[in-house]
Scaffold this active site. Sequence first.
Site, mmCIF file in Angstrom:
data_model
loop_
_atom_site.group_PDB
_atom_site.id
_atom_site.type_symbol
_atom_site.label_atom_id
_atom_site.label_comp_id
_atom_site.label_asym_id
_atom_site.label_seq_id
_atom_site.Cartn_x
_atom_site.Cartn_y
_atom_site.Cartn_z
ATOM 1 N N LYS A 196 -11.007 0.996 -15.207
ATOM 2 C CA LYS A 196 -11.598 -0.247 -14.699
ATOM 3 C C LYS A 196 -12.144 -1.122 -15.830
ATOM 4 O O LYS A 196 -12.068 -2.353 -15.762
ATOM 5 C CB LYS A 196 -12.709 0.084 -13.686
ATOM 6 C CG LYS A 196 -12.192 0.766 -12.419
ATOM 7 C CD LYS A 196 -11.290 -0.160 -11.622
ATOM 8 C CE LYS A 196 -10.761 0.453 -10.352
ATOM 9 N NZ LYS A 196 -9.955 -0.474 -9.549
ATOM 10 N N ASP A 215 0.856 -1.195 0.000
ATOM 11 C CA ASP A 215 0.000 0.000 0.000
ATOM 12 C C ASP A 215 0.889 1.241 0.000
ATOM 13 O O ASP A 215 2.032 1.199 0.444
ATOM 14 C CB ASP A 215 -0.911 -0.008 1.246
ATOM 15 C CG ASP A 215 -2.174 0.821 1.049
ATOM 16 O OD1 ASP A 215 -3.274 0.223 1.023
ATOM 17 O OD2 ASP A 215 -2.072 2.059 0.912
ATOM 18 N N TYR A 231 -11.636 7.219 -14.405
ATOM 19 C CA TYR A 231 -11.729 6.100 -13.455
ATOM 20 C C TYR A 231 -12.393 4.894 -14.127
ATOM 21 O O TYR A 231 -11.873 3.784 -14.087
ATOM 22 C CB TYR A 231 -12.539 6.533 -12.217
ATOM 23 C CG TYR A 231 -12.826 5.410 -11.250
ATOM 24 C CD1 TYR A 231 -11.861 4.988 -10.335
ATOM 25 C CD2 TYR A 231 -14.057 4.747 -11.254
ATOM 26 C CE1 TYR A 231 -12.118 3.944 -9.457
ATOM 27 C CE2 TYR A 231 -14.318 3.706 -10.378
ATOM 28 C CZ TYR A 231 -13.348 3.304 -9.479
ATOM 29 O OH TYR A 231 -13.594 2.258 -8.619
#
Length: 266
Positions: free
Chosen positions: A166, A37, A162
């Site tokens: 995806k 992360d 975005y």
Amino acid sequence: MEGEKMGIYVITGGSKGIGEKTVDLLRSHGHKTINIDIDGGDINADLGTPEGRAEAISQVHVLCPDGLDGLVCNHGIAGIPRFKLSYVLSVNYFGAVKIIEGLFDLLKMKSGKCVATVSGAIAYATRGRYYVDELLTNCGDEERICRLVDTFPLCEDGEIIYFSSKIALANWVRRIAPSWAAQGVNVNAVAPGAVATTIMHNFKRPVAESYYYPMPAMFKQGWTMDPADVAQALAFLVMPGAGGISGAILFCDTGSAALINPDKQL
Ligand SMILES: NC(=O)c1ccc[n+]([C@@H]2O[C@H](COP(=O)([O-])OP(=O)(O)OC[C@H]3O[C@@H](n4cnc5c(N)ncnc54)[C@H](O)[C@@H]3O)[C@@H](O)[C@H]2O)c1
């Protein structure tokens, strides 16, 4: 769990939200997890940069020389003005593809399984001139595409970029799945609907009002899913029980994609 073989799993974006719940769930089954992360990971790395990806891949190879049982590629960001449009692509699409490719050799060693988190809205996102998913899929040149998207007007909110990231990631999963399965590695995607996590704060519209996220199951009640609901789907697809599943896009969206697109599977 008694009788279950303990495995070692990498999760990206495991510090918060859906990823954190996935870490909890895998650990509750006795598995070992490594969280990559940008903040608070076992490995801290910015997967939106080539250097961060290379560092993360190299550290996982040092930690897991005998291979991986699974990879949950879940990290992601949304929205502007907080992020440059190109950075959204670099994190969500290139960050996912490069990490999955970079850990493929470790997955292959143990016939491991991989799952990527995409978006339920891929099934009904309206398409228009600023969508770049075809470019990502067919050209794939990070530098050139990133240069292009940063010339786009910001009046179109970042949701288009975005969703492009995806859609392209889901298509990529479908395309690689057969050849990876032939080498013993299953790869799938989970497509969540609206989940109550911090990423939603970066979308322009409040979730309950957003036309991107119709909620047929709980219509007009302002309801969003719990991140643990999505974690269940992600963990299932990397754990031993999901042996025969590859190339699937599993919608975990309370039926939204089916409502909007009843005749279409993707
Ligand atoms: N929440 C939703 O409604 C929803 C819907 C569809 C898909 N998703 C997808 O689910 C995934 C998880 O999102 P979430 O809702 O749990 O959001 P979140 O913001 O709670 O978690 C995202 C995680 O990714 C990490 N991350 C962000 N940028 C990174 C970077 N550059 N490098 C490494 N790690 C980075 C964050 O630190 C965080 O831990 C994302 O891929 C998101 O696109 C979420």
